[in-house]
Design a protein around this motif. Structure first.
Motif, PDB file in Angstrom:
ATOM      1  N   CYS A   1      48.541  27.718  54.263  1.00 28.14           N
ATOM      2  CA  CYS A   1      47.324  26.776  53.515  1.00 28.14           C
ATOM      3  C   CYS A   1      46.417  26.644  54.615  1.00 28.14           C
TER       4      CYS A   1
ATOM      5  N   TRP B   1      50.511  24.183  48.144  1.00 32.37           N
ATOM      6  CA  TRP B   1      51.145  25.204  47.991  1.00 32.37           C
ATOM      7  C   TRP B   1      51.871  25.110  46.609  1.00 32.37           C
ATOM      8  N   LYS B   2      51.515  25.831  45.577  1.00 32.72           N
ATOM      9  CA  LYS B   2      52.069  25.881  44.321  1.00 32.72           C
ATOM     10  C   LYS B   2      52.280  27.215  43.591  1.00 32.72           C
TER      11      LYS B   2
ATOM     12  N   TRP C   1      46.246  26.078  46.924  1.00 31.86           N
ATOM     13  CA  TRP C   1      45.482  25.546  45.881  1.00 31.86           C
ATOM     14  C   TRP C   1      44.670  24.472  46.636  1.00 31.86           C
TER      15      TRP C   1
ATOM     16  N   LYS D   1      36.054  22.951  44.922  1.00 35.11           N
ATOM     17  CA  LYS D   1      36.480  23.808  43.527  1.00 35.11           C
ATOM     18  C   LYS D   1      36.561  25.394  43.952  1.00 35.11           C
TER      19      LYS D   1
ATOM     20  N   GLU E   1      39.218  29.097  43.620  1.00 33.91           N
ATOM     21  CA  GLU E   1      40.233  29.810  42.909  1.00 33.91           C
ATOM     22  C   GLU E   1      41.318  29.899  43.988  1.00 33.91           C
ATOM     23  N   PRO E   2      42.462  29.440  43.272  1.00 37.14           N
ATOM     24  CA  PRO E   2      43.771  29.693  44.167  1.00 37.14           C
ATOM     25  C   PRO E   2      43.762  31.048  45.001  1.00 37.14           C
TER      26      PRO E   2
ATOM     27  N   SER F   1      46.176  33.773  46.528  1.00 32.86           N
ATOM     28  CA  SER F   1      47.741  33.990  46.384  1.00 32.86           C
ATOM     29  C   SER F   1      48.352  34.471  47.738  1.00 32.86           C
TER      30      SER F   1
END
Ligand code: FES
Ligand code: FES
Lengths: 81, 159, 749
Positions: free
Chosen positions: C540, C556-557, C562, C570, C572-573, C575
């Protein structure tokens, strides 16, 4: 003061008392205080015991906090298969 | 004691080794041929962990002398899969969690394969009695029996 | 610490049953167990063992053995350091006998040679002169005042003045007023029960390759439940420094507690040191395993209980005597006492236990140590009371059963537990209603085990491609790689296949206790979760750096970082794969580690229902149906949870019906091979039905409770109760083999 419940075989080291009150804010302090006030418990505690604090068996962790109204039990050490 | 030269076929490969007359086939497979898939659980023919096929017969290799293997065809757990293609029994053992520690597994697989070659549609009790010479201390046999049943069904379907 | 925060959500991996990661190696014969390991220039060892149960060692002469070409070293007790005390001394004494051999099979000397056959020949040439002493192997006889003295001065502070010389420890605890309790009862009954010693019976004999130089630096490859215990114990016995010994665990072919300690493991090291540092391999035979490793205790037990007509248990007491071999501290009598009434909420209780020494091998832990014997005695007597008062055994257990907030028989109050749920599951199962034929009977019993946390150290490293590697110190004995990989996948939000769980050597992590006390999935799983939180936090942070926002604003998801909310910005996540791919440039490797002694293991309860048929002609007992219901807290990989239930039940069935150490008058073990020490085979057993009860354990992030041990406990009494139901004969001694059952049927008339 914390109330410590002993098993009855330990009574002979505590003038017959099965519940002993000692000062301590952690498991370690409680155990040290027990030995200080009842030296006969020293070898038993050093040989290895389990301590339960509020229903939780503490296997390590002398630093585990103990509150004024915590329920503390000394128990036989438990091994596992 | 002087050693005896032994020539045999193991899993289709021709092999040779020098065996002390006191050494078992299991010792020879493990120590001379580096085929450690067969295990020694007892050395007295009671546990089946050392099961191998010797000239088409299921044997406890701890009860066979290494020198008796002269000229023999032997197959072991190492030869059970076809390259990377597992035998249905091997796949079903994994799928059914039929192993815990896995120490008995090579012996069970070799013995179960021998059973299905003789009897492609064994009943539960036929499976249990055939495998009674293989000890498993971990699983209680439930999942092993189910894995063999399932593999047998698949092999019948495929045949 | 955030506890159980995930359990509110749907799990993606937990509760699924993918193939275990080590499956392929184990079905192809590739997996390397203890005896599968070899090193260049390796020597082979053999051990000389005492043929006497109790004997003074007058002289050991190894000259003939050493004269053989190829024999490189012989060690005896004289080669080991002196001055050890307590358990270290007992471990050393058990590794090699000192002044006396204390049981049949006790190691006296060991030899290393260039081949296995030569080592065996050499061992036969080592001459040991014994002065045979009187012996005692029976627990009650060992308690007698005039019994042969095994270890003078063995008694600790707890033993009353004037006790018999082999009594090493006495334990007493209880509560309430027993006399008042019995006065309240409508029926008071007592019984005397005995159980014979049984062996863990792992199919893989102990095996190790050890190497140690004259500088005391060494390495060992060994089948063990705990590589750090091997390190600590071998170092203590040899007087070397634990940090200089590196122990790598092999795959392990079963342990059940028997591989949590040492038996022969210091010998290859001692031999290697004497043989110029050449590696030495030592593999035990089955007879050596049975004679000289781990069995459990034999027990002689008295129980008394009072019950009201409505089933309420008003008072209960036990007096247990157990022998754990020739050294103090090995018998599980303390655990047995604590387990005896753990299933019941009883106001008036007393427990007395005696540990006594005998000329038998040093006991090791065996699956829920002490609990099966205690259950055999207590659950048999509960059944007798139920029958006399015509009460349903499950209803009586529900009525008296412990639940959250109730004070355990051994002291503290229970947190969330699932005994009642296992009883309800048993009651609702079709097996409990299946019709029974002639000579058939049904038995019920419950069981308990504490479960254990224990010292744990785990690390988790993220690889360059976003996969993860978890290093744990608890050997995988029954699928724990799979359960830890599932939890890691769930925690990180990556695929199960993208996690590799490695069982590592002692040099790779801090100290870990063994895989024991049903702790691998609980403790290593919990520590893995903590370690993963560390790695997640770092990931993160890397995302926050990239987005130039506060790390606190990143969550974290689903395997990605995120922005925590609209306020965070705003983006984009990112990965795990993207973050990991850049980690070399954004601050270096990403990993997490965790060290602790976790509490909150959460006790496990189970209830078993068994149907048997007894052949009235032969006394042979056939198990027709078997049901295990047990609380798993949460089943991570349900197939391996079922496997633990089924395996535990099978071992318990063996203990109940067949297994037992048989000592001759001469004090020698008579059943030293599997033909005579007969463990259950496939044709002895039916399918074993299981119900996984899930009462999540608040002490674990996913609710796990250990599942390994409780299952061996109920079969002993459940089968005794079923035999009684089938025949009217009550068997109060194990094993309940055909002659014993037949005799009991006859005695009943
Ligand atoms: S090792 Fe051959 S049968 Fe057990
Ligand atoms: S899986 Fe361990 S012996 Fe069968």
């Amino acid at each position: 003061m914390v109330e410590v419940n002993l098993w009855s075989g330990l009574r002979k080291f505590t003038d017959g008392a099965e519940i002993v009150e000692v000062e301590g804010k952690t498991v370690g302090q409680v155990l040290d205080a027990l030995i200080a006030t009842h030296p006969g418990l020293g070898p038993v505690i050093e040989a290895g015991i389990s301590v339960a604090v509020d229903g939780e068996v503490i296997t390590g962790g002398r630093q585990t906090p103990v509150g004024e109204d915590s329920e503390v039990f000394l128990m036989q050490q438990i091994k596992g298969g | 004691m002087s050693k005896i030269h032994v020539q045999a076929t193991v899993n289709g490969d021709s092999v040779e080794f020098l065996a002390d007359p006191r050494e078992t086939l299991l010792d020879c497979l493990r120590d001379h041929l580096d085929l450690t898939g067969a295990k020694e659980g007892c050395g007295t023919g009671d546990c089946g962990a050392c099961s191998v096929m010797l000239n088409g017969r299921l044997v406890s290799s701890c009860l066979v002398l290494g020198v008796e293997a002269e000229g023999a065809e032997i197959s072991t757990i190492e030869g059970m899969a076809d390259g990377n293609e597992l035998h249905p029994l091997q796949r079903k053992f994994i799928e059914h969690a039929a192993l815990q520690c896995g120490f008995c597994t090579p012996g069970f697989l070799v013995a179960a394969k021998a059973l299905l070659e003789k009897n492609p549609d064994p009943s539960e009790s036929e499976i249990r009695f055939w495998l009674a010479g293989n000890l498993c201390r971990c699983t209680g046999y439930d999942k092993i029996v189910r894995a063999v049943q399932d593999a047998a069904a698949e092999m019948r379907g495929a045949a | 610490m955030a506890k159980d925060e995930i359990s509110g959500k749907e799990f993606k991996w937990i509760g699924t049953t993918p193939d275990r990661p080590d499956g392929l190696d184990k079905v192809t014969g590739r997996a390397r167990y203890g005896a599968d390991f070899n090193l260049p220039n390796m020597l082979y060892a053999a051990v000389v063992r005492s043929p006497h149960a109790h004997a003074r060692i007058v002289k050991i002469d190894a000259s003939k053995a050493l004269a053989l070409k190829g024999v490189k070293a012989v060690v005896t007790r004289a080669d080991l350091p002196t001055g050890l005390t307590g358990e270290d001394l007992y471990l050393q004494e058990n590794t090699l006998a000192g002044e006396k051999a204390l049981y049949d099979g006790h190691a006296v000397a060991a030899v290393a040679a260039t081949s296995q056959l030569l080592a065996h020949d050499a061992a036969q040439l080592i001459e040991v002169e014994y002065e045979v002493l009187p012996h005692v192997t029976d627990v009650d006889k060992a308690m007698a005042k005039d019994a042969p003295v095994i270890l003078p001065g063995c008694a600790d502070h707890s033993v009353p003045e004037g006790s018999a010389p082999n009594v090493a420890r006495m334990i007493e605890f209880g509560r309430g007023d027993l006399a008042a309790g019995y006065a309240e009862a409508d029926l008071v009954r007592e019984g005397h029960y005995t159980t014979e010693a049984t062996h863990q019976g792992y199919i893989e004999p102990h095996a190790a390759v050890g190497q140690m130089g004259s500088d005391g630096k060494g390495e060992m490859w060994v089948c063990t439940q705990g590589q750090w215990y091997i390190r600590k114990m071998c170092s203590a016995v040899l007087g070397t420094d634990p940090a200089q010994l590196r122990v790598t665990p092999s795959e392990i072919g079963g342990g059940f507690g028997g591989k949590t300690t040492i038996f022969m493991e210091p010998l290859p090291l001692a031999l290697s040191k004497k043989a110029g540092g050449r590696p030495v391999k030592l593999v035990m035979s089955r007879a050596e395993v049975l004679r000289a490793t781990g069995p459990t205790a034999s027990a002689s037990m008295d129980v008394k209980m009072g019950m009201k007509r409505d089933g309420t248990i008003t008072g209960a007491e036990v007096n247990f005597r157990m022998q754990g071999g020739p050294f103090p501290g090995a018998s599980p009598v303390g655990e047995a006492l604590s387990c005896a009434f753990a299933c019941y909420d009883i106001a008036n209780l007393n427990h007395v236990g005696w540990e006594v020494l005998a000329n038998r091998p040093k006991c090791a832990a065996y699956r829920a140590p002490g609990s099966p014997m205690a259950a055999y005695a207590v659950e048999s007597l509960v059944d007798e009371l139920c029958r006399e008062l015509d009460l349903d055994p499950i209803e009586v257990r529900l009525k008296n059963g412990v639940k959250e907030g109730v004070r355990a028989s051994y002291g503290p109050k229970f947190k969330k537990i699932g005994l009642a749920e296992t009883l309800e599951a048993a009651k609702a199962h079709p097996n409990y209603a299946a019709p029974l034929g002639p000579n058939q009977g049904r038995g019920v019993a419950s069981g308990f085990w504490f479960n254990h946390g224990g010292e744990t150290s785990v690390s988790l490293a993220v690889s360059e491609d976003g996969t993860a590697q978890v290093s744990v110190g608890t050997p995988d004995i029954g699928g724990s790689r799979a359960s830890i990989a599932l939890m890691a996948a769930e925690t990180l939000g990556i695929a199960y296949e993208n996690v590799r769980v490695n069982i590592v050597e002692t040099g790779a992590l801090g100290v870990n206790e063994p895989t024991h006390g049903s702790r691998a999935t609980f403790a290593s799983g919990k520590a893995m979760w903590e370690a993963a939180q560390g790695a997640i936090k770092e990931m993160c942070k890397r995302a926050a750096q990239k987005w130039d926002i506060d790390p606190e604003a990143v969550t974290w998801k689903d395997g990605a970082a995120w922005p925590a909310g609209d306020n965070a910005g705003k983006f984009e996540p990112l990965s795990i794969k993207e973050i990991a791919g850049e980690m070399g440039k954004t601050g270096g490797p990403i990993s997490g580690h965790h060290e602790s002694t976790p509490s909150g293991a959460g006790p496990s309860f189970g209830t078993h229902v068994v149907d048997v048929e007894v052949d009235p002609e032969t006394g042979r007992v056939t198990v027709l149906r078997y049901l295990v219901t047990q609380d798993a807290g949460r089943a991570i990989h349900p197939q391996y949870v079922e496997g633990q239930y089924q395996g535990g039940a099978a071992q318990g069935i063996g203990w109940a019906l067949n297994e037992g150490y048989i000592y001759g008058e001469d004090g020698r073990l008579q059943n030293t091979v599997f033909l005579d020490y007969r463990v259950p085979v496939a044709s002895d057993l039916p399918m074993i039905d299981t119900v996984i009860v899930e009462v999540p354990n608040p002490g674990h992030p996913f609710g796990v409770r250990g599942v390994g041990e409780t299952g061996i406990t109920p079969p002993l009494p459940a089968i005794a109760n079923a035999i009684h139901a089938a025949t009217g004969a009550r068997l109060r001694a194990l094993p309940m083999n055909p002659p014993a059952v037949l005799a009991a049927i006859k005695a009943k008339g």
